[in-house]
Design an enzyme around this catalytic site. Structure first.
Site, PDB file in Angstrom:
ATOM      1  N   HIS A  74      53.950  44.786  44.152  1.00  0.00           N
ATOM      2  CA  HIS A  74      54.087  45.707  43.028  1.00  0.00           C
ATOM      3  C   HIS A  74      52.688  46.085  42.522  1.00  0.00           C
ATOM      4  O   HIS A  74      51.770  45.252  42.538  1.00  0.00           O
ATOM      5  CB  HIS A  74      54.874  45.044  41.882  1.00  0.00           C
ATOM      6  CG  HIS A  74      56.336  45.360  41.899  1.00  0.00           C
ATOM      7  ND1 HIS A  74      57.285  44.437  41.508  1.00  0.00           N
ATOM      8  CD2 HIS A  74      57.020  46.486  42.222  1.00  0.00           C
ATOM      9  CE1 HIS A  74      58.499  44.988  41.601  1.00  0.00           C
ATOM     10  NE2 HIS A  74      58.355  46.231  42.042  1.00  0.00           N
ATOM     11  N   ASP A  76      51.291  46.397  39.697  1.00  0.00           N
ATOM     12  CA  ASP A  76      50.616  45.631  38.645  1.00  0.00           C
ATOM     13  C   ASP A  76      49.952  44.359  39.193  1.00  0.00           C
ATOM     14  O   ASP A  76      49.100  43.768  38.529  1.00  0.00           O
ATOM     15  CB  ASP A  76      51.566  45.284  37.475  1.00  0.00           C
ATOM     16  CG  ASP A  76      52.866  44.637  37.904  1.00  0.00           C
ATOM     17  OD1 ASP A  76      53.429  45.058  38.936  1.00  0.00           O
ATOM     18  OD2 ASP A  76      53.337  43.717  37.205  1.00  0.00           O
ATOM     19  N   HIS A  77      50.310  43.965  40.422  1.00  0.00           N
ATOM     20  CA  HIS A  77      49.734  42.741  41.007  1.00  0.00           C
ATOM     21  C   HIS A  77      48.601  43.021  41.992  1.00  0.00           C
ATOM     22  O   HIS A  77      47.893  42.099  42.400  1.00  0.00           O
ATOM     23  CB  HIS A  77      50.834  41.914  41.684  1.00  0.00           C
ATOM     24  CG  HIS A  77      51.858  41.443  40.703  1.00  0.00           C
ATOM     25  ND1 HIS A  77      51.943  40.139  40.282  1.00  0.00           N
ATOM     26  CD2 HIS A  77      52.799  42.132  40.006  1.00  0.00           C
ATOM     27  CE1 HIS A  77      52.910  40.044  39.377  1.00  0.00           C
ATOM     28  NE2 HIS A  77      53.450  41.238  39.196  1.00  0.00           N
ATOM     29  N   HIS A 171      62.960  38.529  43.693  1.00  0.00           N
ATOM     30  CA  HIS A 171      62.473  39.668  42.908  1.00  0.00           C
ATOM     31  C   HIS A 171      63.012  40.961  43.538  1.00  0.00           C
ATOM     32  O   HIS A 171      62.366  41.989  43.510  1.00  0.00           O
ATOM     33  CB  HIS A 171      60.937  39.632  42.912  1.00  0.00           C
ATOM     34  CG  HIS A 171      60.259  40.513  41.923  1.00  0.00           C
ATOM     35  ND1 HIS A 171      60.663  40.653  40.618  1.00  0.00           N
ATOM     36  CD2 HIS A 171      59.155  41.318  42.044  1.00  0.00           C
ATOM     37  CE1 HIS A 171      59.841  41.478  39.983  1.00  0.00           C
ATOM     38  NE2 HIS A 171      58.931  41.905  40.827  1.00  0.00           N
ATOM     39  N   ASP A 194      56.616  36.996  40.340  1.00  0.00           N
ATOM     40  CA  ASP A 194      57.693  37.680  39.614  1.00  0.00           C
ATOM     41  C   ASP A 194      59.024  37.237  40.201  1.00  0.00           C
ATOM     42  O   ASP A 194      59.255  37.369  41.399  1.00  0.00           O
ATOM     43  CB  ASP A 194      57.568  39.200  39.768  1.00  0.00           C
ATOM     44  CG  ASP A 194      56.436  39.781  38.939  1.00  0.00           C
ATOM     45  OD1 ASP A 194      55.634  38.998  38.401  1.00  0.00           O
ATOM     46  OD2 ASP A 194      56.376  41.020  38.831  1.00  0.00           O
ATOM     47  N   HIS A 269      53.267  37.221  32.310  1.00  0.00           N
ATOM     48  CA  HIS A 269      53.930  38.487  32.672  1.00  0.00           C
ATOM     49  C   HIS A 269      54.850  38.878  31.515  1.00  0.00           C
ATOM     50  O   HIS A 269      56.052  39.136  31.696  1.00  0.00           O
ATOM     51  CB  HIS A 269      54.714  38.300  33.980  1.00  0.00           C
ATOM     52  CG  HIS A 269      54.968  39.580  34.719  1.00  0.00           C
ATOM     53  ND1 HIS A 269      55.854  40.529  34.286  1.00  0.00           N
ATOM     54  CD2 HIS A 269      54.448  40.081  35.863  1.00  0.00           C
ATOM     55  CE1 HIS A 269      55.884  41.539  35.148  1.00  0.00           C
ATOM     56  NE2 HIS A 269      55.027  41.296  36.110  1.00  0.00           N
TER      57      HIS A 269
HETATM   58 ZN   LIG Z   1      54.848  42.287  37.937  1.00  0.00          ZN
HETATM   59 ZN   LIG Z   2      56.924  42.609  40.432  1.00  0.00          ZN
END
Ligand SMILES: [Zn+2]
Ligand SMILES: [Zn+2]
Length: 324
Positions: A74, A76-77, A171, A194, A269
């Site tokens: 993802h 954001d990672h 996830h 996550d 998170h």
């Molecule tokens: Zn995330």
């Molecule tokens: Zn994620």
């Protein structure tokens, strides 16, 4: 302030929060990033936007990063990998290309980043010279791992007294998605990545000194969804309606911590953002009733220290570095 705050840490296992937020804009929290220091070895787990900035604020020199581990892909990672690779590359004493250890798919992420930054790498070598910015160590190198047939966990590193184990989490539809367990000098910590509530994580985290777990408050997220709906922001309302199904709630994270028998729990998170301290109680819900050990809502800059001799100390790394 110290020239090298990492060198000042006692022998043991340390976890520093270089991003406790999510993809949602949050002035207090960067995108997900955790640094793990085992003895003198530094690893970074996920590198969201602002990762390199926050690591520098904590006095963790990107040049000292041995490898980055990714839990999943993802944005954001992985959004901070480009700037982290540049900073590590030109830092004094850095060696080799930045290693990116991750489940299958990591090769595509690394290939894409290397291509996106190829022009810039060339400019910097031309400008600063091969000694400062050597062309042969620019960019990143992918080190994919996979799980043996039928297995939910696998050892991705085991040397010098440090063992790093990856385990599957849930996830979906982000697949593969993993968490990591670090064992060093009799101390242990687990990073969930996550995930919704995961029995595999409960097993992998058994008896750990510290669990750092993903947390989303369904109740507060519903309030944001309702506000978006009322304002006619249907796309935003749909996103807020979708996300609770693939992140654990604080109560579920507390249940996982209790069932795994871990000593302490830090939630990260954080969704939704908590601009006011008074929102922390509603965010946690009944989590403190479900887990009797120390429980924190992680903040950027946090340092959790598991010294080789025992104990767990929480402090902040902000203000320790030479640039602060
Ligand atoms: Zn995330
Ligand atoms: Zn994620």
């Amino acid at each position: 302030m110290s020239a090298d705050p990492v060198a000042d840490l006692p022998d043991g296992l340390h976890l520093a929060i270089c991003g406790s937020g999510s993809p949602l804009p949050d002035p207090k929290r960067g995108n997900p990033c955790v640094a793990v220091i085992a003895g003198r070895r530094v690893f970074v787990v996920d590198a969201g936007e602002r990762a390199s900035e926050t690591l520098n604020r904590m006095g963790i020199d990107p040049g000292g990063i041995e490898a980055v581990l990714l839990t999943h892909f993802h944005s954001d990672h992985i959004g901070g990998l480009g700037s982290l690779a540049i900073q590590r590359w030109v830092a004094q004493g850095s060696r080799g290309r930045m290693r990116i250890i991750g489940p299958p798919g990591v090769e595509r992420v690394v290939t894409g980043y290397n291509e996106a930054f190829a022009l810039d790498n060339g400019y910097r070598t031309a400008h600063h010279g091969e000694e400062i910015a050597p062309s042969e160590t620019a960019g990143m190198t992918a080190e994919p791992f996979d799980f043996p047939e039928g297995a939910d966990s696998t050892i991705v590193l085991d040397d010098g007294g440090l063992k790093i184990t990856a385990f599957r989490v849930d996830h979906s539809p982000a697949e593969p998605a993993v968490g990591f367990r670090f064992d060093y000098e009799g101390r242990s910590l687990v990073i969930s990545g996550d995930t919704s509530y995961s029995p595999v994580l409960v097993e992998a985290a058994a008896g750990a000194d510290l669990l750092v777990h993903d947390a989303l408050s369904p109740e507060l997220t519903k309030l944001v969804e309702d506000a978006a709906s009322a304002a006619g922001l249907t796309a935003r309302a749909k996103i807020f309606a979708d996300i609770p199904d693939y992140h654990a709630s604080p109560v579920q994270a507390a249940d996982a911590a209790r069932e795994a028998g871990v000593h302490a729990l830090a939630l990260t998170h954080i969704v939704p953002p908590l601009p006011l301290k008074s929102l922390e109680g509603p965010f946690l819900g009944d989590a403190r009733e479900r887990f009797s050990g120390p429980l924190w809502i992680a903040q950027d800059g946090d340092l959790y220290s598991l010294s080789a001799g025992g104990g767990l100390d929480r402090s902040t790394m902000f203000g320790r570095g030479p640039g602060s």
